[in-house]
Design an enzyme around this catalytic site. Structure first.
Site, mmCIF file in Angstrom:
data_model
loop_
_atom_site.group_PDB
_atom_site.id
_atom_site.type_symbol
_atom_site.label_atom_id
_atom_site.label_comp_id
_atom_site.label_asym_id
_atom_site.label_seq_id
_atom_site.Cartn_x
_atom_site.Cartn_y
_atom_site.Cartn_z
ATOM 1 N N GLY A 259 0.814 -1.221 0.000
ATOM 2 C CA GLY A 259 0.000 0.000 0.000
ATOM 3 C C GLY A 259 0.840 1.259 0.000
ATOM 4 O O GLY A 259 0.540 2.227 -0.706
ATOM 5 N N CYS A 375 2.549 0.846 13.321
ATOM 6 C CA CYS A 375 1.114 0.916 13.648
ATOM 7 C C CYS A 375 0.930 0.464 15.098
ATOM 8 O O CYS A 375 0.038 -0.296 15.424
ATOM 9 C CB CYS A 375 0.272 0.102 12.681
ATOM 10 S SG CYS A 375 0.747 -1.634 12.521
#
Length: 429
Positions: A259, A375
């Site tokens: 991504g 994250c």
């Protein structure tokens, strides 16, 4: 061929594989989805995600209603009862159907002799539901997180830990990234409206759009043509901080599923990008993403600690290191993380992150930019990590993100905003 598998038993098997064997739901669920009719796939996913999201509560209820746990070959029944509880508590499945289908699940897992037990426990729950839920509301299990993680969040965020836990227990919004090489964000939002859907732009990330209501990707205008990609808003911050330019040599390390690789190429289509990941299987998704978006990058399998093995002596203008981490910022998206991680993992991950940082820093050109991202919401992997890196790396300077005492930018998960994410932008002197 008609697919006739019992959804409840499949959900129970999936949860058992996650909790008992440490497999990730993203690996477990797809093969099970193949066993059910298309119309049932969404419910199977809802049961798996929902049970893992509320596992602490369901476990607490079983302990209250059963005198001894199910063990050995009967263990799947333990999770089947959880699936029953979840339906009664959180879904619109009519109670009689939830009971009947869950009890029938015992036949599917070859434990028909336990149908009476399952039926009895679920009916007992129905009779005592109000009393049980009142008692649960004051128990330690009410946070729906393992105790070790609650303690870490309390220590790191004395005034915000409950907000983080509540956010983790919500369903996530669906964020998209508009491919600026095809459309402006406003232009694509117009196409979305023409398709009968509504989206909202993010105030800080120029390509990010939040759907008012999550939708299947095939319903999104131009998804197959590469006009738009599913990517959380916070993940899009990586390319914003990296600020790639055409003509530069850029390393995307720990790149799968691709991504961020493709976002870099949307921002700087003429950049020369090397995407590296240690996981050969996940690299196939990098190729898939590049193909759908019609982009080219060099893709290699490699360990971030040993750059000589995958890039020789090459140096880069910019490096994005999306480091391996606890993923504690994306629990609302991947509730299995709560049960796959262990307290001891955090120190091991912090050590691995430090080794990768030290290994790739020499590959950054003087004046170059390295963006360190995770994250995670845990300081050991984020602020503490960068603080100690700056102390031992004299030619590294912090840029845009925080101060040397409080380095980096920490996004916390919440509501319609992005996931929990950390960024530190470092410049080589």
């Amino acid at each position: 061929m008609k697919k006739q598998n019992n959804l409840r038993s499949l959900a129970a098997q999936a949860v058992e594989l996650v909790v008992e064997q440490g497999q990730s739901l993203s690996n477990v669920l797809p093969p099970l989805q193949q066993k059910v009719a298309d119309k049932d796939k969404a419910l199977l996913q809802e049961l798996c995600f929902g049970v893992l999201r509320t596992l602490s509560q369901l476990e607490w209820l079983i302990n209250k209603l059963m005198s001894r746990p199910m063990t050995g070959k009967q263990r799947t029944v333990h999770y089947l009862i959880m699936v029953g509880f979840y339906q009664l508590l959180y879904t619109r499945v009519p109670p009689h159907a939830a009971l009947a289908e869950t009890v029938e699940g015992a036949v599917a897992i070859k434990r028909p002799q336990l149908k009476g037990l399952i039926n009895g426990v679920l009916r007992q729950f129905q009779r005592q539901q109000e009393t049980l839920l009142n008692e649960f509301a004051t128990s330690d299990a009410r946070f729906l997180h393992p105790g070790w993680l609650v303690k870490r969040l309390q220590n790191a965020y004395p005034t915000q830990w409950q907000h983080i836990i509540e956010a983790n227990n919500q369903r996530p919004p669906m964020w998209l990234r508009v491919n600026r090489t095809h459309h402006t964000r406003d232009g694509w939002l117009g196409l979305l409206e023409d398709a009968g859907m509504k989206g909202y732009p993010h105030p800080d990330y120029p390509d990010a759009v939040r759907l008012e209501t999550p939708a299947p990707v095939h319903a999104l205008p131009g998804f197959a043509e590469g006009w738009v990609t599913v990517q959380d808003a916070s993940a899009q911050g990586c390319a914003v901080f990296l600020a790639p330019q055409n003509g530069e040599h850029i390393l995307d390390l720990c790149a799968a599923p691709g991504g961020k690789t493709t976002h870099i190429l949307e921002v700087a289509p003429e950049a020369d990008v090397l995407a590296v990941d240690i996981d050969e299987q996940r690299l196939s998704r990098v190729y898939d993403n590049l193909k759908r978006l019609g982009m080219k990058a060099t893709v290699k399998q490699g360990d971030g600690r040993y750059p000589a093995q995958w890039c020789g002596e090459q140096q880069f203008d910019r490096i994005l290191l999306d480091a391996p981490c606890s993923a504690t910022g994306v629990i609302r998206r991947h509730p299995d993380i709560k049960w796959l991680r262990r307290d001891r993992d955090i120190a091991e991950l912090a050590q691995l992150q430090a080794e990768i940082l030290d290994a790739v820093w020499p590959r950054l050109k003087p004046g170059g930019t390295l963006v360190y991202a995770t994250c995670s919401v845990l300081p050991e992997e984020n602020r503490d990590q960068i603080k100690t890196f700056l102390q031992r790396t004299p030619d590294a300077a912090l840029s845009e993100t925080g101060t040397p005492d409080q380095p980096g930018q920490q996004n916390l998960p919440g509501g319609e905003e992005g996931d929990g994410f950390f960024y530190a932008k470092l410049i080589k002197k």
